[in-house]
Write an enzyme that holds these catalytic residues in place. Structure first.
Site, PDB file in Angstrom:
ATOM      1  CB  CYS A  85      -4.221   3.075   3.483  1.00  0.00           C
ATOM      2  SG  CYS A  85      -5.148   2.613   4.408  1.00  0.00           S
ATOM      3  CG  HIS A 196      -3.823   1.130  -1.125  1.00  0.00           C
ATOM      4  ND1 HIS A 196      -2.761   0.686  -0.789  1.00  0.00           N
ATOM      5  CD2 HIS A 196      -4.809   1.081   0.201  1.00  0.00           C
ATOM      6  CE1 HIS A 196      -3.266   0.948   1.033  1.00  0.00           C
ATOM      7  NE2 HIS A 196      -4.153   0.985   0.964  1.00  0.00           N
ATOM      8  CD  GLU A 198       0.250   0.991  -3.079  1.00  0.00           C
ATOM      9  OE1 GLU A 198      -0.785   0.634  -1.986  1.00  0.00           O
ATOM     10  OE2 GLU A 198      -0.801   1.860  -2.701  1.00  0.00           O
TER      11      GLU A 198
END
Length: 223
Positions: A85, A196, A198
């Site tokens: 990002c 994302h 994660e």
């Protein structure tokens, strides 16, 4: 044990989750303040957030910090560099990846889950995926519209798709050229992606599809 530096700039806000995802993938990771050296790490992750409050342009100020010179050296050595990002925006601003991230085609902040098609599995970040595999990860950005004049300058790794893997205009949330969600340099060791991983690394978060990004890097570096 493979050890990663997770860079923290003023305004970074995804660093803790990224460290935990790397640990879940079997690696070691430390949050590293941007004024510290990263030379002794096996790889670097530049996580998401709003570095320097996105002044000038998203990633523009962070890209001009001294730590990026060290990261460039690590990239030239072939060590894996991942920008997520805002990290992707920083990589393009630092010219570690070609292209630019522009405001979304509908000029507003987008925060939602998307489907991605994995189109290149010959990279350190994707080699545990299957070619053509469709995965689900969240996005959260206002400037994620990736533009590049000549896509042959990069390797397309992830594309926005529908749940069946069709690359359609309707599946493109931000207007990115060719539905691009993630690219690497031609060598394959520097990846920038707007979704994302994660935040999709634990089933309690709604998806574990992103965990394989980190597992891939860890396993690739053990080879």
């Amino acid at each position: 044990m493979v050890k990663f530096a997770v860079i923290v700039f003023p305004g970074t806000n995804c660093d803790f989750e990224t460290v935990e995802a790397i640990k879940r993938a079997g690696g070691e990771a430390e949050r590293v303040w941007y004024k510290q050296s990263v030379k002794d790490y096996d790889g670097v992750v530049i996580p998401g957030g709003f570095s320097y409050a996105d002044y000038l342009r998203a990633g523009a100020i962070a890209a001009r910090q001294k730590v990026m010179e060290e990261i460039r050296e690590l990239a030239e050595e072939g060590r894996p560099i991942l920008g997520i990002c805002n990290g992707f925006q920083i990589l393009t601003e630092a010219n570690l990846l070609p292209g630019a991230l522009r405001p979304n085609k509908i000029p507003r902040f987008l925060c939602k889950w998307v489907h991605l098609k994995v189109v290149d599995v010959e990279t350190p970040f994707t080699y545990l995926y299957e070619e053509g595999e469709v995965v689900r990860m969240p996005i959260a950005h206002a400037e994620g519209n990736y533009y590049i004049d000549n896509p042959s300058k990069v390797r397309i790794v992830f594309q926005y798709s529908d749940e069946k893997g069709s690359i359609t205009e309707e599946a493109n949330p931000n207007g990115s050229v060719l539905n691009i969600a993630g690219v690497t340099n031609k060598q394959g060791n520097v990846l920038g992606m707007m979704p994302h991983p994660e935040r999709a690394s634990d089933r309690f978060l709604g998806s574990e599809d992103g965990l394989k990004v980190f597992k891939s890097i860890v396993e690739w570096m053990k080879k």
